[in-house]
Scaffold this motif. Structure first.
Motif, PDB file in Angstrom:
ATOM      1  N   LYS A  11       0.626  -1.350  -0.170  1.00 50.85           N
ATOM      2  CA  LYS A  11      -0.592  -0.282   0.004  1.00 50.85           C
ATOM      3  C   LYS A  11       0.847   0.837  -0.376  1.00 50.85           C
ATOM      4  CE  LYS A  11      -4.108   2.204   0.277  1.00 50.85           C
ATOM      5  NZ  LYS A  11      -5.493   1.434  -0.746  1.00 50.85           N
ATOM      6  N   ILE A  12       0.537   2.491  -1.139  1.00 43.94           N
ATOM      7  CA  ILE A  12       1.371   3.681  -1.324  1.00 43.94           C
ATOM      8  C   ILE A  12       0.454   4.704  -0.923  1.00 43.94           C
ATOM      9  CG2 ILE A  12       2.838   5.000  -2.422  1.00 43.94           C
ATOM     10  CD1 ILE A  12       3.729   2.042  -4.046  1.00 43.94           C
ATOM     11  N   ILE A  13       1.028   5.341   0.480  1.00 43.00           N
ATOM     12  CA  ILE A  13      -0.513   6.833   0.295  1.00 43.00           C
ATOM     13  C   ILE A  13       0.434   7.743   0.716  1.00 43.00           C
ATOM     14  CG2 ILE A  13      -2.338   5.041   1.035  1.00 43.00           C
ATOM     15  CD1 ILE A  13      -1.618   5.837   4.165  1.00 43.00           C
ATOM     16  N   GLU A  14      -0.158   8.483   0.076  1.00 49.04           N
ATOM     17  CA  GLU A  14       0.753   9.749   1.246  1.00 49.04           C
ATOM     18  C   GLU A  14       0.331  10.499   2.400  1.00 49.04           C
ATOM     19  OE1 GLU A  14       0.448  12.531  -3.384  1.00 49.04           O
ATOM     20  OE2 GLU A  14      -0.856  13.051  -1.775  1.00 49.04           O
ATOM     21  N   LYS A  15       1.499  11.597   2.771  1.00 46.97           N
ATOM     22  CA  LYS A  15       0.959  11.511   4.330  1.00 46.97           C
ATOM     23  C   LYS A  15      -0.416  12.468   4.388  1.00 46.97           C
ATOM     24  CE  LYS A  15       3.454  16.188   3.893  1.00 46.97           C
ATOM     25  NZ  LYS A  15       4.612  16.108   5.319  1.00 46.97           N
ATOM     26  N   LYS A  16      -1.254  11.793   5.972  1.00 47.09           N
ATOM     27  CA  LYS A  16      -1.832  11.651   5.787  1.00 47.09           C
ATOM     28  C   LYS A  16      -3.316  11.541   6.373  1.00 47.09           C
ATOM     29  CE  LYS A  16      -0.716  17.327   6.899  1.00 47.09           C
ATOM     30  NZ  LYS A  16      -0.714  18.961   7.045  1.00 47.09           N
ATOM     31  N   GLN A  17      -3.233  10.438   5.337  1.00 44.34           N
ATOM     32  CA  GLN A  17      -4.468   9.786   4.819  1.00 44.34           C
ATOM     33  C   GLN A  17      -4.442   8.917   5.936  1.00 44.34           C
ATOM     34  OE1 GLN A  17      -6.307  10.534   1.833  1.00 44.34           O
ATOM     35  NE2 GLN A  17      -5.056  12.434   2.144  1.00 44.34           N
ATOM     36  N   PRO A  18      -5.716   8.579   5.672  1.00 42.12           N
ATOM     37  CA  PRO A  18      -5.905   7.129   5.728  1.00 42.12           C
ATOM     38  C   PRO A  18      -5.848   5.768   5.302  1.00 42.12           C
ATOM     39  CG  PRO A  18      -7.804   8.000   5.357  1.00 42.12           C
ATOM     40  CD  PRO A  18      -6.569   8.941   5.265  1.00 42.12           C
ATOM     41  N   ILE A  79      -4.567   2.822  10.835  1.00 42.00           N
ATOM     42  CA  ILE A  79      -3.689   4.015  10.681  1.00 42.00           C
ATOM     43  C   ILE A  79      -4.469   5.542  10.538  1.00 42.00           C
ATOM     44  CG2 ILE A  79      -1.537   5.293  10.784  1.00 42.00           C
ATOM     45  CD1 ILE A  79      -0.344   2.288   9.656  1.00 42.00           C
ATOM     46  N   GLN A  80      -5.501   6.606  10.949  1.00 41.70           N
ATOM     47  CA  GLN A  80      -5.405   7.881  10.556  1.00 41.70           C
ATOM     48  C   GLN A  80      -4.659   8.532  11.788  1.00 41.70           C
ATOM     49  OE1 GLN A  80      -9.683   7.687  10.209  1.00 41.70           O
ATOM     50  NE2 GLN A  80      -9.931   9.520   9.344  1.00 41.70           N
ATOM     51  N   PRO A  81      -4.674   9.827  10.874  1.00 42.65           N
ATOM     52  CA  PRO A  81      -3.704   9.738   9.770  1.00 42.65           C
ATOM     53  C   PRO A  81      -2.472   9.634   9.533  1.00 42.65           C
ATOM     54  CG  PRO A  81      -3.151  12.043  10.660  1.00 42.65           C
ATOM     55  CD  PRO A  81      -4.110  11.392  11.497  1.00 42.65           C
ATOM     56  N   ALA A  82      -2.050   8.997   8.296  1.00 42.21           N
ATOM     57  CA  ALA A  82      -1.181   8.311   7.998  1.00 42.21           C
ATOM     58  C   ALA A  82       0.327   9.436   8.123  1.00 42.21           C
ATOM     59  CB  ALA A  82      -0.442   7.253   7.425  1.00 42.21           C
ATOM     60  N   GLU A  83       1.671   8.953   8.478  1.00 37.54           N
ATOM     61  CA  GLU A  83       2.599   9.802   9.166  1.00 37.54           C
ATOM     62  C   GLU A  83       3.904   8.809   8.678  1.00 37.54           C
ATOM     63  OE1 GLU A  83       3.522  10.866  12.365  1.00 37.54           O
ATOM     64  OE2 GLU A  83       1.533  11.815  12.948  1.00 37.54           O
ATOM     65  N   LEU A  84       4.720  10.124   7.867  1.00 35.42           N
ATOM     66  CA  LEU A  84       5.728   9.229   6.822  1.00 35.42           C
ATOM     67  C   LEU A  84       6.725   8.091   7.899  1.00 35.42           C
ATOM     68  CD1 LEU A  84       7.553  12.636   5.854  1.00 35.42           C
ATOM     69  CD2 LEU A  84       5.981  10.902   4.445  1.00 35.42           C
ATOM     70  N   GLY A  85       6.758   8.256   9.020  1.00 38.61           N
ATOM     71  CA  GLY A  85       7.437   7.450   9.661  1.00 38.61           C
ATOM     72  C   GLY A  85       6.528   5.777  10.271  1.00 38.61           C
ATOM     73  N   THR A 111       2.048  -6.535   5.510  1.00 36.67           N
ATOM     74  CA  THR A 111       1.654  -5.307   4.321  1.00 36.67           C
ATOM     75  C   THR A 111       2.555  -4.603   4.328  1.00 36.67           C
ATOM     76  OG1 THR A 111      -1.259  -5.485   4.629  1.00 36.67           O
ATOM     77  CG2 THR A 111      -0.083  -3.780   3.720  1.00 36.67           C
ATOM     78  N   ARG A 112       3.468  -3.894   3.122  1.00 39.51           N
ATOM     79  CA  ARG A 112       4.290  -3.367   3.214  1.00 39.51           C
ATOM     80  C   ARG A 112       3.285  -2.245   3.107  1.00 39.51           C
ATOM     81  NH1 ARG A 112       9.727  -3.487   3.267  1.00 39.51           N
ATOM     82  NH2 ARG A 112       9.936  -5.557   2.668  1.00 39.51           N
ATOM     83  N   LEU A 113       3.281  -1.365   3.925  1.00 41.67           N
ATOM     84  CA  LEU A 113       2.901   0.631   4.255  1.00 41.67           C
ATOM     85  C   LEU A 113       4.255   1.587   3.692  1.00 41.67           C
ATOM     86  CD1 LEU A 113       1.090   2.299   3.859  1.00 41.67           C
ATOM     87  CD2 LEU A 113       1.780   3.086   6.779  1.00 41.67           C
ATOM     88  N   THR A 114       3.991   2.022   2.757  1.00 34.69           N
ATOM     89  CA  THR A 114       5.438   3.297   2.130  1.00 34.69           C
ATOM     90  C   THR A 114       3.916   4.604   2.183  1.00 34.69           C
ATOM     91  OG1 THR A 114       6.320   1.821   0.230  1.00 34.69           O
ATOM     92  CG2 THR A 114       5.985   4.480   0.779  1.00 34.69           C
ATOM     93  N   VAL A 115       4.171   5.673   2.916  1.00 34.67           N
ATOM     94  CA  VAL A 115       3.757   6.539   2.975  1.00 34.67           C
ATOM     95  C   VAL A 115       4.934   7.715   2.867  1.00 34.67           C
ATOM     96  CG1 VAL A 115       3.236   8.644   4.768  1.00 34.67           C
ATOM     97  CG2 VAL A 115       3.160   6.144   5.213  1.00 34.67           C
ATOM     98  N   LEU A 116       4.298   8.175   1.281  1.00 36.16           N
ATOM     99  CA  LEU A 116       5.224   9.432   0.890  1.00 36.16           C
ATOM    100  C   LEU A 116       4.794  10.893   0.961  1.00 36.16           C
ATOM    101  CD1 LEU A 116       4.438   7.742  -2.973  1.00 36.16           C
ATOM    102  CD2 LEU A 116       6.283   8.129  -1.304  1.00 36.16           C
TER     103      LEU A 116
END
Lengths: 116, 112
Positions: A11-18, A79-85, A111-116
């Protein structure tokens, strides 16, 4: 026997997204665990369920993380909101719960999460 | 961090050689377990050694435990390319429930 199933795998999302992760444990396993694994590190426990009850959530950052295990089977970690860390692998595991001191924990693929 | 330490962090050997990985932990334990993780996959349980045991064997695996030094070692004999993976020790703390504290892992590469 089917193993622990997790989705999505990536899963790849932008920061602050759930974001939400789903886990289906091995049939009949009463105990379910969510772990966080940072790159190059071992897993660290976030939360443990006995049936539908969260019995250890001391390591879960409750300001942004939440989990549920409705009906004591499947579980969702949010996770809401997601952070880079938060970029990491989120692992789900289950065990039968019949012998707590020696039960083997069976892990899903994560699940490999990447937060951009 | 609660995590134990593993040594070495990375190990590169040729097929047929033995691989030894060491683990140290911090708390009193009920048992210690070793897991393997292939790249991009979940962890697979290998072997469990109880706190009152000093050595245990399973196939090509040999695990030792020294509770006085709070340390354990995993020996893989006659390694194969398929043994290439990360290996983690996990200490099950005394009392309470089945909570495992994982080490940081040793990345083993076995070359054909």
């Amino acid at each position: 026997e089917a193993g622990v199933v997790q989705s999505p795998r990536y899963k790849i999302i932008e920061k602050k997204q759930p974001v939400a992760f789903w886990c289906n444990p091995i049939s009949g396993h009463n105990t379910l665990y969510w772990y966080l694994q940072n790159l190059g590190q071992g897993p660290e426990l976030l939360i443990r369920y006995e049936n539908e009850e969260a019995v250890d959530d001391s390591q879960l950052p409750k300001d942004r993380f939440s989990a549920e295990r409705l009906k004591g089977v499947d579980s969702t970690l949010k996770i809401q909101p997601a952070e880079l860390g938060d970029s990491a692998v989120y692992l789900c595991a289950s065990s039968s719960g019949t012998s707590p001191s020696t039960d083997t924990q069976y892990f899903g693929p994560g699940t490999r999460l990447t937060v951009l | 961090s609660q995590q134990g330490e593993e040594d070495p962090q990375a190990l590169s050997i040729q097929e047929g050689e033995n691989a030894t990985m060491n683990c140290s932990y911090k708390t009193s334990i009920n048992n210690l377990q070793w897991y393997r993780q292939n790249s991009g996959r979940g962890l697979v349980h290998l072997i469990l050694i109880r706190s009152n045991e000093r050595e245990k064997h399973s196939g090509r695996l040999r695990v030792t435990l020294d509770t006085s030094k709070k340390s354990s070692s995993l020996l893989i004999t006659a390694s194969r390319a398929a043994d290439t993976a990360s290996y983690f020790c996990a200490s099950r703390v005394s009392g309470g429930y089945n909570k495992l504290i994982f080490g940081a892992g040793t990345r083993l590469a076995v070359h054909p």
